[in-house]
Motif scaffolding. Structure first.
Motif, PDB file in Angstrom:
ATOM      1  N   GLY A  60     -33.819  -3.736  32.235  1.00 41.91           N
ATOM      2  CA  GLY A  60     -34.500  -2.917  33.046  1.00 41.91           C
ATOM      3  C   GLY A  60     -35.702  -3.569  33.734  1.00 41.91           C
ATOM      4  O   GLY A  60     -36.424  -3.008  34.634  1.00 41.91           O
ATOM      5  N   ARG A  72     -21.006   8.976  31.498  1.00 43.64           N
ATOM      6  CA  ARG A  72     -22.127   7.860  31.906  1.00 43.64           C
ATOM      7  C   ARG A  72     -21.561   6.457  31.022  1.00 43.64           C
ATOM      8  O   ARG A  72     -21.720   6.363  29.912  1.00 43.64           O
ATOM      9  CB  ARG A  72     -23.509   8.080  31.165  1.00 43.64           C
ATOM     10  CG  ARG A  72     -23.971   9.590  31.453  1.00 43.64           C
ATOM     11  CD  ARG A  72     -24.245   9.791  32.887  1.00 43.64           C
ATOM     12  NE  ARG A  72     -25.074   8.957  33.487  1.00 43.64           N
ATOM     13  CZ  ARG A  72     -25.685   9.008  34.886  1.00 43.64           C
ATOM     14  NH1 ARG A  72     -25.302  10.072  35.643  1.00 43.64           N
ATOM     15  NH2 ARG A  72     -26.414   7.949  35.357  1.00 43.64           N
ATOM     16  N   TYR A 111     -24.931  -5.612  31.029  1.00 43.17           N
ATOM     17  CA  TYR A 111     -24.285  -4.486  31.336  1.00 43.17           C
ATOM     18  C   TYR A 111     -24.594  -4.246  33.033  1.00 43.17           C
ATOM     19  O   TYR A 111     -25.541  -4.941  33.451  1.00 43.17           O
ATOM     20  CB  TYR A 111     -25.057  -3.111  30.751  1.00 43.17           C
ATOM     21  CG  TYR A 111     -26.416  -3.024  30.773  1.00 43.17           C
ATOM     22  CD1 TYR A 111     -27.404  -3.840  30.148  1.00 43.17           C
ATOM     23  CD2 TYR A 111     -26.959  -2.160  31.607  1.00 43.17           C
ATOM     24  CE1 TYR A 111     -28.761  -3.534  30.181  1.00 43.17           C
ATOM     25  CE2 TYR A 111     -28.288  -2.018  31.884  1.00 43.17           C
ATOM     26  CZ  TYR A 111     -29.295  -2.778  31.262  1.00 43.17           C
ATOM     27  OH  TYR A 111     -30.725  -2.720  31.284  1.00 43.17           O
ATOM     28  N   GLN A 164     -20.035   0.528  27.958  1.00 43.69           N
ATOM     29  CA  GLN A 164     -20.942   1.009  27.461  1.00 43.69           C
ATOM     30  C   GLN A 164     -20.879   2.565  27.860  1.00 43.69           C
ATOM     31  O   GLN A 164     -20.870   2.748  28.897  1.00 43.69           O
ATOM     32  CB  GLN A 164     -22.290   0.325  27.918  1.00 43.69           C
ATOM     33  CG  GLN A 164     -23.303   1.117  27.283  1.00 43.69           C
ATOM     34  CD  GLN A 164     -24.745   0.766  27.935  1.00 43.69           C
ATOM     35  OE1 GLN A 164     -25.221  -0.422  27.623  1.00 43.69           O
ATOM     36  NE2 GLN A 164     -25.400   1.673  28.726  1.00 43.69           N
ATOM     37  N   TRP A 185     -27.591  -6.390  34.435  1.00 41.47           N
ATOM     38  CA  TRP A 185     -28.675  -6.776  33.733  1.00 41.47           C
ATOM     39  C   TRP A 185     -28.330  -7.419  32.250  1.00 41.47           C
ATOM     40  O   TRP A 185     -27.382  -6.932  31.601  1.00 41.47           O
ATOM     41  CB  TRP A 185     -29.231  -5.225  33.284  1.00 41.47           C
ATOM     42  CG  TRP A 185     -29.970  -4.466  34.791  1.00 41.47           C
ATOM     43  CD1 TRP A 185     -29.183  -3.624  35.388  1.00 41.47           C
ATOM     44  CD2 TRP A 185     -31.236  -4.690  34.965  1.00 41.47           C
ATOM     45  NE1 TRP A 185     -29.770  -3.168  36.334  1.00 41.47           N
ATOM     46  CE2 TRP A 185     -31.001  -3.853  36.258  1.00 41.47           C
ATOM     47  CE3 TRP A 185     -32.131  -5.401  34.745  1.00 41.47           C
ATOM     48  CZ2 TRP A 185     -32.403  -3.752  36.672  1.00 41.47           C
ATOM     49  CZ3 TRP A 185     -33.395  -5.296  35.421  1.00 41.47           C
ATOM     50  CH2 TRP A 185     -33.400  -4.317  36.564  1.00 41.47           C
ATOM     51  N   TYR A 244     -28.940  -7.336  28.116  1.00 40.98           N
ATOM     52  CA  TYR A 244     -29.283  -6.595  27.188  1.00 40.98           C
ATOM     53  C   TYR A 244     -30.445  -7.224  26.709  1.00 40.98           C
ATOM     54  O   TYR A 244     -30.694  -8.463  26.504  1.00 40.98           O
ATOM     55  CB  TYR A 244     -28.272  -6.437  25.982  1.00 40.98           C
ATOM     56  CG  TYR A 244     -27.055  -5.489  26.424  1.00 40.98           C
ATOM     57  CD1 TYR A 244     -25.970  -5.960  27.007  1.00 40.98           C
ATOM     58  CD2 TYR A 244     -27.178  -4.165  26.024  1.00 40.98           C
ATOM     59  CE1 TYR A 244     -24.924  -4.859  27.397  1.00 40.98           C
ATOM     60  CE2 TYR A 244     -26.321  -3.197  26.272  1.00 40.98           C
ATOM     61  CZ  TYR A 244     -24.998  -3.582  26.774  1.00 40.98           C
ATOM     62  OH  TYR A 244     -23.903  -2.845  27.217  1.00 40.98           O
ATOM     63  N   ARG A 290     -20.788   2.369  31.931  1.00 38.38           N
ATOM     64  CA  ARG A 290     -21.157   1.052  32.693  1.00 38.38           C
ATOM     65  C   ARG A 290     -20.220  -0.127  32.068  1.00 38.38           C
ATOM     66  O   ARG A 290     -19.869  -0.085  31.025  1.00 38.38           O
ATOM     67  CB  ARG A 290     -22.575   0.625  32.456  1.00 38.38           C
ATOM     68  CG  ARG A 290     -23.565   1.341  32.814  1.00 38.38           C
ATOM     69  CD  ARG A 290     -24.939   1.174  32.227  1.00 38.38           C
ATOM     70  NE  ARG A 290     -25.980   1.949  32.623  1.00 38.38           N
ATOM     71  CZ  ARG A 290     -26.417   1.757  33.669  1.00 38.38           C
ATOM     72  NH1 ARG A 290     -26.393   1.026  34.632  1.00 38.38           N
ATOM     73  NH2 ARG A 290     -27.418   2.824  34.311  1.00 38.38           N
ATOM     74  N   LYS A 304     -30.196  -9.176  37.132  1.00 36.23           N
ATOM     75  CA  LYS A 304     -31.435  -8.714  37.641  1.00 36.23           C
ATOM     76  C   LYS A 304     -32.605  -8.760  36.987  1.00 36.23           C
ATOM     77  O   LYS A 304     -33.730  -8.486  37.350  1.00 36.23           O
ATOM     78  CB  LYS A 304     -30.893  -7.103  38.026  1.00 36.23           C
ATOM     79  CG  LYS A 304     -29.508  -6.840  38.945  1.00 36.23           C
ATOM     80  CD  LYS A 304     -29.304  -5.396  39.131  1.00 36.23           C
ATOM     81  CE  LYS A 304     -30.259  -4.820  40.393  1.00 36.23           C
ATOM     82  NZ  LYS A 304     -30.047  -3.308  40.763  1.00 36.23           N
ATOM     83  N   ARG A 317     -22.349   6.502  27.098  1.00 36.41           N
ATOM     84  CA  ARG A 317     -23.484   7.455  26.515  1.00 36.41           C
ATOM     85  C   ARG A 317     -22.719   8.399  25.637  1.00 36.41           C
ATOM     86  O   ARG A 317     -21.686   9.110  26.049  1.00 36.41           O
ATOM     87  CB  ARG A 317     -23.966   8.025  27.458  1.00 36.41           C
ATOM     88  CG  ARG A 317     -25.500   8.437  26.912  1.00 36.41           C
ATOM     89  CD  ARG A 317     -26.193   9.423  27.716  1.00 36.41           C
ATOM     90  NE  ARG A 317     -26.582   8.871  29.187  1.00 36.41           N
ATOM     91  CZ  ARG A 317     -27.365   9.680  29.821  1.00 36.41           C
ATOM     92  NH1 ARG A 317     -27.682  10.832  29.545  1.00 36.41           N
ATOM     93  NH2 ARG A 317     -27.927   9.096  31.098  1.00 36.41           N
ATOM     94  N   TYR A 348     -25.365   4.921  22.519  1.00 33.57           N
ATOM     95  CA  TYR A 348     -24.177   4.322  23.342  1.00 33.57           C
ATOM     96  C   TYR A 348     -23.334   3.847  22.399  1.00 33.57           C
ATOM     97  O   TYR A 348     -23.490   3.035  21.410  1.00 33.57           O
ATOM     98  CB  TYR A 348     -24.697   3.544  24.354  1.00 33.57           C
ATOM     99  CG  TYR A 348     -25.615   3.789  25.470  1.00 33.57           C
ATOM    100  CD1 TYR A 348     -25.235   4.437  26.498  1.00 33.57           C
ATOM    101  CD2 TYR A 348     -26.990   4.037  25.213  1.00 33.57           C
ATOM    102  CE1 TYR A 348     -25.994   4.778  27.770  1.00 33.57           C
ATOM    103  CE2 TYR A 348     -27.837   4.426  25.998  1.00 33.57           C
ATOM    104  CZ  TYR A 348     -27.335   4.732  27.279  1.00 33.57           C
ATOM    105  OH  TYR A 348     -28.087   5.300  28.197  1.00 33.57           O
ATOM    106  N   ILE A 378     -30.385   2.956  22.495  1.00 37.48           N
ATOM    107  CA  ILE A 378     -31.249   2.292  23.419  1.00 37.48           C
ATOM    108  C   ILE A 378     -32.222   3.269  24.025  1.00 37.48           C
ATOM    109  O   ILE A 378     -31.694   4.409  24.738  1.00 37.48           O
ATOM    110  CB  ILE A 378     -30.252   1.783  24.666  1.00 37.48           C
ATOM    111  CG1 ILE A 378     -29.443   0.582  23.964  1.00 37.48           C
ATOM    112  CG2 ILE A 378     -31.116   1.300  25.783  1.00 37.48           C
ATOM    113  CD1 ILE A 378     -28.363   0.368  24.846  1.00 37.48           C
ATOM    114  N   GLY A 426     -25.350  -2.904  36.739  1.00 31.49           N
ATOM    115  CA  GLY A 426     -26.260  -2.251  37.369  1.00 31.49           C
ATOM    116  C   GLY A 426     -25.677  -1.881  38.602  1.00 31.49           C
ATOM    117  O   GLY A 426     -24.592  -1.998  38.869  1.00 31.49           O
ATOM    118  N   ARG A 427     -26.638  -1.326  39.668  1.00 30.70           N
ATOM    119  CA  ARG A 427     -26.167  -0.911  41.042  1.00 30.70           C
ATOM    120  C   ARG A 427     -25.198  -2.024  41.736  1.00 30.70           C
ATOM    121  O   ARG A 427     -24.344  -1.746  42.546  1.00 30.70           O
ATOM    122  CB  ARG A 427     -27.228  -0.368  41.818  1.00 30.70           C
ATOM    123  CG  ARG A 427     -26.825   1.381  42.030  1.00 30.70           C
ATOM    124  CD  ARG A 427     -27.931   1.651  42.621  1.00 30.70           C
ATOM    125  NE  ARG A 427     -29.404   1.559  41.832  1.00 30.70           N
ATOM    126  CZ  ARG A 427     -30.229   2.463  42.067  1.00 30.70           C
ATOM    127  NH1 ARG A 427     -30.551   3.257  43.186  1.00 30.70           N
ATOM    128  NH2 ARG A 427     -31.447   2.243  41.327  1.00 30.70           N
TER     129      ARG A 427
END
Ligand code: V3L
Length: 85
Positions: free
Chosen positions: A81, A63, A9, A55, A16, A18, A65, A77, A57, A46, A41, A11-12
């Motif tokens: 997270g 929200r 998924y 993905q 990332w 899963y 991604r 990354k 929310r 999601y 999650i 990120g900025r």
């Protein structure tokens, strides 16, 4: 997975991977040809939209991604997270 692919998924400024459990759920749904899949999650639901590879929310569809299924070896990354140095 056995074929060397993984789920990611956005990120900025990168991707990332899963977590293992969610990843397995996504892979099963994807292989079954499901168009969507719902995952929990960190206490939030999601919707995974395989048609649009997003993905979203569930309680706040703004929200969202991008997601992708790509080689496990791509630059990333970290996992769910947790950064990898
Ligand atoms: N797995 C783990 N955590 C997630 C996931 C997921 N599939 N989706 C969202 N979150 P939203 P940078 C991400 C977390 O989409 O610096 C990363 O994992 C999400 O965490 O608005 O932007 C990082 O921990 C966010 O904290 O529902 O690359 C963090 O963002 C929260 O759920 C920063 O990453 C809300 O995401």
């Amino acid at each position: 997975f056995e074929d060397g692919y993984q789920w990611f998924y956005e990120g900025r400024n990168g991707w990332w991977q899963y977590d293992e459990r969610t990843s397995a759920d996504l892979e099963n749904a994807y292989k079954q040809g499901d168009r969507t899949c719902e995952v929990l999650i960190a206490g939030l639901f999601y919707v995974i939209d395989f048609n649009n590879m997003l993905q979203i929310r569930r309680n706040d569809p703004s929200r969202r991604r991008r997601i992708k299924r790509d080689l496990a070896s791509i630059p990333k990354k970290g996992v769910a997270g947790l950064r990898i140095e």
